[in-house]
Design a protein around this motif. Sequence first.
Motif, PDB file in Angstrom:
ATOM      1  N   LEU A 342       0.825  -1.207   0.000  1.00  0.00           N
ATOM      2  CA  LEU A 342       0.000   0.000   0.000  1.00  0.00           C
ATOM      3  C   LEU A 342       0.860   1.258   0.000  1.00  0.00           C
ATOM      4  CD1 LEU A 342      -2.946  -0.779   2.472  1.00  0.00           C
ATOM      5  CD2 LEU A 342      -2.934  -0.841  -0.024  1.00  0.00           C
ATOM      6  N   ALA A 343       1.985   1.223   0.715  1.00  0.00           N
ATOM      7  CA  ALA A 343       2.879   2.388   0.744  1.00  0.00           C
ATOM      8  C   ALA A 343       3.411   2.705  -0.648  1.00  0.00           C
ATOM      9  CB  ALA A 343       4.033   2.131   1.715  1.00  0.00           C
ATOM     10  N   ILE A 344       3.655   1.676  -1.453  1.00  0.00           N
ATOM     11  CA  ILE A 344       4.122   1.897  -2.833  1.00  0.00           C
ATOM     12  C   ILE A 344       2.988   2.458  -3.684  1.00  0.00           C
ATOM     13  CG2 ILE A 344       4.973   0.755  -4.917  1.00  0.00           C
ATOM     14  CD1 ILE A 344       6.387  -1.263  -3.103  1.00  0.00           C
ATOM     15  N   ILE A 345       1.793   1.871  -3.564  1.00  0.00           N
ATOM     16  CA  ILE A 345       0.641   2.317  -4.353  1.00  0.00           C
ATOM     17  C   ILE A 345       0.266   3.753  -4.011  1.00  0.00           C
ATOM     18  CG2 ILE A 345      -1.835   1.943  -4.726  1.00  0.00           C
ATOM     19  CD1 ILE A 345      -1.291  -1.062  -4.386  1.00  0.00           C
ATOM     20  N   ALA A 346       0.455   4.159  -2.764  1.00  0.00           N
ATOM     21  CA  ALA A 346       0.064   5.497  -2.310  1.00  0.00           C
ATOM     22  C   ALA A 346       0.921   6.602  -2.912  1.00  0.00           C
ATOM     23  CB  ALA A 346       0.128   5.572  -0.785  1.00  0.00           C
ATOM     24  N   GLN A 347       1.915   6.250  -3.707  1.00  0.00           N
ATOM     25  CA  GLN A 347       2.799   7.253  -4.292  1.00  0.00           C
ATOM     26  C   GLN A 347       2.586   7.448  -5.796  1.00  0.00           C
ATOM     27  OE1 GLN A 347       6.948   6.985  -2.691  1.00  0.00           O
ATOM     28  NE2 GLN A 347       6.153   5.232  -1.534  1.00  0.00           N
ATOM     29  N   VAL A 348       1.483   6.913  -6.353  1.00  0.00           N
ATOM     30  CA  VAL A 348       1.231   7.084  -7.779  1.00  0.00           C
ATOM     31  C   VAL A 348       0.865   8.526  -8.082  1.00  0.00           C
ATOM     32  CG1 VAL A 348       0.450   4.705  -8.064  1.00  0.00           C
ATOM     33  CG2 VAL A 348      -1.226   6.500  -7.586  1.00  0.00           C
ATOM     34  N   GLY A 349       1.066   8.922  -9.347  1.00  0.00           N
ATOM     35  CA  GLY A 349       0.682  10.249  -9.810  1.00  0.00           C
ATOM     36  C   GLY A 349      -0.248  10.130 -10.997  1.00  0.00           C
ATOM     37  N   VAL A 350      -0.449  11.227 -11.726  1.00  0.00           N
ATOM     38  CA  VAL A 350      -1.363  11.196 -12.869  1.00  0.00           C
ATOM     39  C   VAL A 350      -0.739  10.509 -14.080  1.00  0.00           C
ATOM     40  CG1 VAL A 350      -2.646  13.233 -12.137  1.00  0.00           C
ATOM     41  CG2 VAL A 350      -0.618  13.518 -13.570  1.00  0.00           C
ATOM     42  N   GLU A 351       0.578  10.389 -14.103  1.00  0.00           N
ATOM     43  CA  GLU A 351       1.235   9.675 -15.185  1.00  0.00           C
ATOM     44  C   GLU A 351       1.079   8.171 -14.979  1.00  0.00           C
ATOM     45  OE1 GLU A 351       2.572  11.123 -17.837  1.00  0.00           O
ATOM     46  OE2 GLU A 351       1.972  13.057 -17.003  1.00  0.00           O
ATOM     47  N   PRO A 352       1.039   7.385 -16.060  1.00  0.00           N
ATOM     48  CA  PRO A 352       0.921   5.922 -15.917  1.00  0.00           C
ATOM     49  C   PRO A 352       1.988   5.357 -14.982  1.00  0.00           C
ATOM     50  CG  PRO A 352       0.632   6.561 -18.200  1.00  0.00           C
ATOM     51  CD  PRO A 352       1.063   7.806 -17.474  1.00  0.00           C
ATOM     52  N   ALA A 353       1.560   4.601 -13.990  1.00  0.00           N
ATOM     53  CA  ALA A 353       2.493   4.076 -12.991  1.00  0.00           C
ATOM     54  C   ALA A 353       2.163   2.624 -12.656  1.00  0.00           C
ATOM     55  CB  ALA A 353       2.452   4.948 -11.735  1.00  0.00           C
ATOM     56  N   TYR A 354       1.575   1.907 -13.604  1.00  0.00           N
ATOM     57  CA  TYR A 354       1.191   0.531 -13.299  1.00  0.00           C
ATOM     58  C   TYR A 354       2.422  -0.345 -13.051  1.00  0.00           C
ATOM     59  CZ  TYR A 354      -0.808  -4.130 -13.620  1.00  0.00           C
ATOM     60  OH  TYR A 354      -1.158  -5.422 -13.347  1.00  0.00           O
ATOM     61  N   VAL A 355       3.383  -0.302 -13.951  1.00  0.00           N
ATOM     62  CA  VAL A 355       4.557  -1.169 -13.825  1.00  0.00           C
ATOM     63  C   VAL A 355       5.441  -0.744 -12.658  1.00  0.00           C
ATOM     64  CG1 VAL A 355       6.667  -1.949 -14.966  1.00  0.00           C
ATOM     65  CG2 VAL A 355       4.543  -1.758 -16.273  1.00  0.00           C
ATOM     66  N   SER A 356       5.602   0.552 -12.453  1.00  0.00           N
ATOM     67  CA  SER A 356       6.527   1.038 -11.433  1.00  0.00           C
ATOM     68  C   SER A 356       5.956   1.004 -10.022  1.00  0.00           C
ATOM     69  CB  SER A 356       6.958   2.474 -11.763  1.00  0.00           C
ATOM     70  OG  SER A 356       5.827   3.337 -11.795  1.00  0.00           O
ATOM     71  N   HIS A 357       4.637   1.204  -9.871  1.00  0.00           N
ATOM     72  CA  HIS A 357       4.053   1.297  -8.544  1.00  0.00           C
ATOM     73  C   HIS A 357       2.902   0.307  -8.302  1.00  0.00           C
ATOM     74  CE1 HIS A 357       6.229   5.111  -8.741  1.00  0.00           C
ATOM     75  NE2 HIS A 357       6.094   5.210  -7.433  1.00  0.00           N
ATOM     76  N   VAL A 358       1.920   0.300  -9.194  1.00  0.00           N
ATOM     77  CA  VAL A 358       0.719  -0.497  -8.954  1.00  0.00           C
ATOM     78  C   VAL A 358       1.027  -1.992  -8.952  1.00  0.00           C
ATOM     79  CG1 VAL A 358      -1.604  -1.048  -9.770  1.00  0.00           C
ATOM     80  CG2 VAL A 358      -0.768   1.301  -9.902  1.00  0.00           C
ATOM     81  N   LEU A 359       1.762  -2.466  -9.957  1.00  0.00           N
ATOM     82  CA  LEU A 359       2.052  -3.895 -10.051  1.00  0.00           C
ATOM     83  C   LEU A 359       2.839  -4.419  -8.857  1.00  0.00           C
ATOM     84  CD1 LEU A 359       1.938  -6.562 -11.553  1.00  0.00           C
ATOM     85  CD2 LEU A 359       3.920  -5.821 -12.917  1.00  0.00           C
ATOM     86  N   PRO A 360       4.001  -3.819  -8.504  1.00  0.00           N
ATOM     87  CA  PRO A 360       4.705  -4.340  -7.313  1.00  0.00           C
ATOM     88  C   PRO A 360       3.873  -4.203  -6.036  1.00  0.00           C
ATOM     89  CG  PRO A 360       5.717  -2.299  -8.099  1.00  0.00           C
ATOM     90  CD  PRO A 360       4.762  -2.741  -9.153  1.00  0.00           C
TER      91      PRO A 360
END
Length: 490
Positions: A342-360
């Motif tokens: 959740l700590a990783i997911i909570a750092q997403v922005g408006v740019e696509p972040a599936y591979v860098s944040h959402v997936l892990p």
Amino acid sequence: MADNRRWWALVVIALAQLMVVLDMTIVNIALPSAQADLNMSDANRQWVITAYTLAFGGLLLLGGRISDLAGRKTTFMIGLLGFAAASALGGAATGQGMLFGARALQGVFAALLAPAALSLLATTFTEPKERAKAFGVFGAIVGAGAAIGLLAGGLLTEYLDWRWCLYVNVPIALVAFAGAWAILAPGGRHPDAHLDVPGALLGSGGMLALVYGFSEAASRSWDDGLVVTLLVAGVVLLVAFAVWQTRARVPLLPMSVVKDRQRVGAFLTVLFVTVGMFGVFLFLTYYLQGVLGWSPLKTGLAYLPMTAAMIVGSTQIAARLLSRVQPRTLIVPGLLVAAGGLAIIAQVGVEPAYVSHVLPGMLMLGLGMSTAMMTSISLATGSVAPRDSGAASATFNTAQQVGGSIGTALLNTIAASATATYLTAHAGPGVDKRLLRAEATVHGFNVATWWAFGALLLAALIAGVVVNAERAPTPQGAGERTPEPVDTLG
């Protein structure tokens, strides 16, 4: 029951539980299409979800005691047929009132089905190693059901019609019913299990008021008169329920169920885990579809890695270690890993972040949460008297429903408030309003996700302090001859 029949029984029980769990999310993706088709207002569309959770969460304790009273197999099969009929009615809905009523009926029969399923599982598998494997599969289904529902909802809505998100339950329920009829052992009715009518009214009324209050808080506000009245009434009714349970001749919720330290730890852990998780699933779906512009199908597919991680956590980690280590050595690290996700997911922005944040983040979330949930299920249903297995199973399911309702309402309110504050602080001449809106929405999601992170840390703390068993308990009477049932079906 012979070994092969036991494992086939697990398939039947798991299929029914999957249907109940995924139905809580499969309709979410279909909701925009259903709203347009039936001309629902924005204010009324929430009832497609709320009608189900109200009936389900409010009637679970009653459903659990009916399971003890009428017999687990009988209650399980009635729940399956009723759920199928209600699903068919909802799929054929010609107006919003008919759909809302069908969803409420689904909740009623789910409240019969879910505790009976968990109770059947707990009493079918009593040998520690087999029990660990069975609960591993069951835990994977409980954890992955929400994600599978999102995927199924995307597929059915995109390639068939929103109505199939309800119709799909009919063949699943009928297959499970046929399997239950042929495979499940006759469920005995306990002669000393009676229906506590005052307790049923107080407990169900309190739960309905709380779930309704938290659901309305998401669309109104926490200081709204109706919300405050419902929440206060819910607390008062539940306090009265607790007092009555200490005096009732045959209580709806025996005090032995909630006096056991390990079960209390499991119930509280699950409560706070679901407080954090239900809202996060909703935010991720809106992020992928609303901010990144993904289709319902692509959004559903995005959850597949988390589903795989949940299966690994339940069947390859928790199931293999449950009979060998202390339960809290599985629950606490599992929840810490999930919180890290959740700590990783909570750092997403408006740019696509599936591979860098959402997936892990999803992988960590699925792995950790499923390990903790599977262990908690075993703790919640172990070492309980057979006559009270329905009540214990219903209490576990109630903790899930209440936690999910509280979490969705609380996190939605937090997200909306944070979004509004961001918009006010950053508005001004020359600002791209569309980009600002997207940034504010993501900011709101992130703030709420950090609150969900806190809920998982609190769940880990509770598990670490309260749960102190050396090994996961097994049901009372394990290895003893099962008494002849008083009443059977099939």
